[in-house]
Design a protein around this motif. Sequence first.
Motif, PDB file in Angstrom:
ATOM      1  N   GLU A  70      -4.341  10.634  -1.512  1.00  0.00           N
ATOM      2  CA  GLU A  70      -4.469  12.119  -1.273  1.00  0.00           C
ATOM      3  C   GLU A  70      -5.283  12.961  -2.404  1.00  0.00           C
ATOM      4  N   THR A  71      -4.637  12.477  -3.601  1.00  0.00           N
ATOM      5  CA  THR A  71      -5.219  13.038  -4.753  1.00  0.00           C
ATOM      6  C   THR A  71      -6.278  12.466  -5.713  1.00  0.00           C
ATOM      7  N   LEU A  72      -6.342  10.991  -5.510  1.00  0.00           N
ATOM      8  CA  LEU A  72      -7.089  10.469  -6.668  1.00  0.00           C
ATOM      9  C   LEU A  72      -8.521  10.087  -5.866  1.00  0.00           C
ATOM     10  N   HIS A  73      -8.809  10.150  -4.591  1.00  0.00           N
ATOM     11  CA  HIS A  73      -9.869   9.901  -3.914  1.00  0.00           C
ATOM     12  C   HIS A  73     -10.764   8.866  -4.793  1.00  0.00           C
ATOM     13  N   ALA A  74     -10.141   7.533  -4.690  1.00  0.00           N
ATOM     14  CA  ALA A  74     -10.670   6.524  -5.347  1.00  0.00           C
ATOM     15  C   ALA A  74     -11.857   5.930  -4.324  1.00  0.00           C
ATOM     16  N   ASP A  75     -12.840   5.102  -5.047  1.00  0.00           N
ATOM     17  CA  ASP A  75     -14.161   4.662  -4.168  1.00  0.00           C
ATOM     18  C   ASP A  75     -13.734   3.199  -3.650  1.00  0.00           C
ATOM     19  N   ILE A  76     -12.685   2.667  -4.388  1.00  0.00           N
ATOM     20  CA  ILE A  76     -12.485   1.166  -4.082  1.00  0.00           C
ATOM     21  C   ILE A  76     -10.841   1.203  -4.115  1.00  0.00           C
ATOM     22  N   VAL A  77     -10.239   0.580  -3.159  1.00  0.00           N
ATOM     23  CA  VAL A  77      -8.824   0.072  -3.257  1.00  0.00           C
ATOM     24  C   VAL A  77      -8.579  -1.248  -3.543  1.00  0.00           C
ATOM     25  N   LEU A  78      -8.072  -1.893  -4.451  1.00  0.00           N
ATOM     26  CA  LEU A  78      -7.764  -3.303  -4.555  1.00  0.00           C
ATOM     27  C   LEU A  78      -6.384  -3.365  -4.117  1.00  0.00           C
ATOM     28  N   MET A  79      -6.056  -4.168  -2.878  1.00  0.00           N
ATOM     29  CA  MET A  79      -4.945  -4.046  -2.116  1.00  0.00           C
ATOM     30  C   MET A  79      -4.435  -5.473  -1.823  1.00  0.00           C
TER      31      MET A  79
ATOM     32  N   LYS B 130     -13.753   1.988   0.493  1.00  0.00           N
ATOM     33  CA  LYS B 130     -13.953   0.461   0.435  1.00  0.00           C
ATOM     34  C   LYS B 130     -12.613  -0.115  -0.044  1.00  0.00           C
ATOM     35  N   ILE B 131     -11.972  -1.042   0.722  1.00  0.00           N
ATOM     36  CA  ILE B 131     -10.822  -1.839   0.707  1.00  0.00           C
ATOM     37  C   ILE B 131     -11.229  -3.334   0.364  1.00  0.00           C
ATOM     38  N   VAL B 132     -10.584  -3.675  -0.797  1.00  0.00           N
ATOM     39  CA  VAL B 132     -10.789  -5.178  -1.030  1.00  0.00           C
ATOM     40  C   VAL B 132      -9.344  -5.862  -1.303  1.00  0.00           C
ATOM     41  N   MET B 133      -9.108  -6.959  -0.363  1.00  0.00           N
ATOM     42  CA  MET B 133      -7.826  -7.247  -0.415  1.00  0.00           C
ATOM     43  C   MET B 133      -7.669  -8.354  -1.499  1.00  0.00           C
ATOM     44  N   VAL B 134      -6.667  -8.306  -2.365  1.00  0.00           N
ATOM     45  CA  VAL B 134      -6.488  -9.109  -3.432  1.00  0.00           C
ATOM     46  C   VAL B 134      -5.267  -9.960  -3.065  1.00  0.00           C
TER      47      VAL B 134
ATOM     48  N   GLY C 184     -11.441  -3.822 -17.098  1.00  0.00           N
ATOM     49  CA  GLY C 184     -11.782  -3.250 -18.419  1.00  0.00           C
ATOM     50  C   GLY C 184     -12.935  -3.696 -19.133  1.00  0.00           C
ATOM     51  N   GLN C 185     -13.357  -4.960 -18.825  1.00  0.00           N
ATOM     52  CA  GLN C 185     -14.493  -5.523 -19.199  1.00  0.00           C
ATOM     53  C   GLN C 185     -15.656  -4.841 -18.937  1.00  0.00           C
ATOM     54  N   ASP C 186     -15.714  -3.929 -17.756  1.00  0.00           N
ATOM     55  CA  ASP C 186     -16.978  -3.220 -17.312  1.00  0.00           C
ATOM     56  C   ASP C 186     -16.840  -1.737 -17.315  1.00  0.00           C
ATOM     57  N   ASP C 187     -17.690  -1.162 -18.032  1.00  0.00           N
ATOM     58  CA  ASP C 187     -17.207   0.259 -18.124  1.00  0.00           C
ATOM     59  C   ASP C 187     -17.995   0.898 -16.786  1.00  0.00           C
ATOM     60  N   HIS C 188     -18.361   0.215 -15.702  1.00  0.00           N
ATOM     61  CA  HIS C 188     -18.934   0.913 -14.502  1.00  0.00           C
ATOM     62  C   HIS C 188     -17.579   1.018 -13.705  1.00  0.00           C
ATOM     63  N   PHE C 189     -16.586   0.670 -14.014  1.00  0.00           N
ATOM     64  CA  PHE C 189     -15.243   0.636 -13.224  1.00  0.00           C
ATOM     65  C   PHE C 189     -14.180   1.650 -14.060  1.00  0.00           C
ATOM     66  N   GLU C 190     -13.643   2.583 -13.156  1.00  0.00           N
ATOM     67  CA  GLU C 190     -12.448   3.479 -13.856  1.00  0.00           C
ATOM     68  C   GLU C 190     -11.262   3.334 -13.174  1.00  0.00           C
TER      69      GLU C 190
ATOM     70  N   PRO D 268     -12.792 -14.147 -13.900  1.00  0.00           N
ATOM     71  CA  PRO D 268     -13.099 -12.515 -13.823  1.00  0.00           C
ATOM     72  C   PRO D 268     -14.556 -12.142 -13.779  1.00  0.00           C
ATOM     73  N   SER D 269     -15.435 -12.915 -14.150  1.00  0.00           N
ATOM     74  CA  SER D 269     -16.796 -12.714 -13.868  1.00  0.00           C
ATOM     75  C   SER D 269     -17.174 -12.709 -12.484  1.00  0.00           C
ATOM     76  N   ILE D 270     -16.531 -13.326 -11.644  1.00  0.00           N
ATOM     77  CA  ILE D 270     -16.856 -13.328 -10.042  1.00  0.00           C
ATOM     78  C   ILE D 270     -16.255 -12.123  -9.567  1.00  0.00           C
ATOM     79  N   TRP D 271     -15.234 -11.909 -10.226  1.00  0.00           N
ATOM     80  CA  TRP D 271     -14.362 -10.455  -9.506  1.00  0.00           C
ATOM     81  C   TRP D 271     -15.306  -9.134  -9.921  1.00  0.00           C
ATOM     82  N   LEU D 272     -16.016  -9.168 -11.126  1.00  0.00           N
ATOM     83  CA  LEU D 272     -16.618  -8.075 -11.354  1.00  0.00           C
ATOM     84  C   LEU D 272     -18.160  -8.185 -10.750  1.00  0.00           C
ATOM     85  N   GLU D 273     -18.630  -9.207 -10.311  1.00  0.00           N
ATOM     86  CA  GLU D 273     -19.816  -9.389  -9.733  1.00  0.00           C
ATOM     87  C   GLU D 273     -19.644  -8.901  -8.058  1.00  0.00           C
ATOM     88  N   TYR D 274     -18.499  -9.525  -7.760  1.00  0.00           N
ATOM     89  CA  TYR D 274     -18.360  -9.160  -6.325  1.00  0.00           C
ATOM     90  C   TYR D 274     -17.933  -7.673  -6.010  1.00  0.00           C
ATOM     91  N   LEU D 275     -17.070  -7.020  -6.963  1.00  0.00           N
ATOM     92  CA  LEU D 275     -17.110  -5.648  -6.871  1.00  0.00           C
ATOM     93  C   LEU D 275     -18.212  -4.569  -7.057  1.00  0.00           C
TER      94      LEU D 275
END
Length: 212
Positions: free
Chosen positions: A48-57, A81-85, A26-32, A112-119
């Motif tokens: 199947e319905t959302l067609h996300a760009d990235i999954v945080l898994m 793109k899948i990023v394991m969390v 929520g700190q970065d409006d590039h992400f929804e 959190p800043s590391i998260w945003l940079e990485y994503l």
Amino acid sequence: MEHKPIRILIGDDHHHARQAMRLILGQDDHFEIVGEAKDGQEVLDLMETLHADIVLMDINMPKINGLEATKLLKEQYPQLKIVMVTVSDDISDLFEAIKRGAQGYLIKNLDPSIWLEYLHSISLDESPMPTSVAHQILKEFSSPTRDELANLTAREIQVLKGVASGLSNKELSLELHISEHTVKNHLKNIMKKLHLHNRVQLTKYAFEHHLV
């Protein structure tokens, strides 16, 4: 020019973990955030319905775990793109995730800043990961100190070396002329002293400290 938001689907069975990810993103409006799932099956159904760009898994989830869900998703959506969390420092889990198609991983207690940079780097197909992310992750995986190694007895160091050489408990008991039960007790004590949890971590520790 308005940017198109990066659509993210969160998969984690812990409510507080999902809440924390929502706050970070929520700190970065590039992400929804387009959806949240509590298990691997729900991730598959929502995709199947959302067609996300990235999954945080998350890796450990009920019904279908994160590793299996990653494999199934990449078969259906190769561009996803899948990023394991994870909170885990078990490198074998993370390597397995990469083998199954994940683009990378984030450790839950990173800044959190590391998260945003990485994503951002993941969304832009940038490789390798930003230096600051690599350093932070390596720091999370750093081994215990030499002081902790000094706490091991001579016998415990023998057992540690044996584990790092690939010996089973039975083979260690024969080599050291002790019972398998004694080997298990030594391993339990070693892991407690070094704050490690499995043979993979013990082997990594032994190599990093030049015991083998």
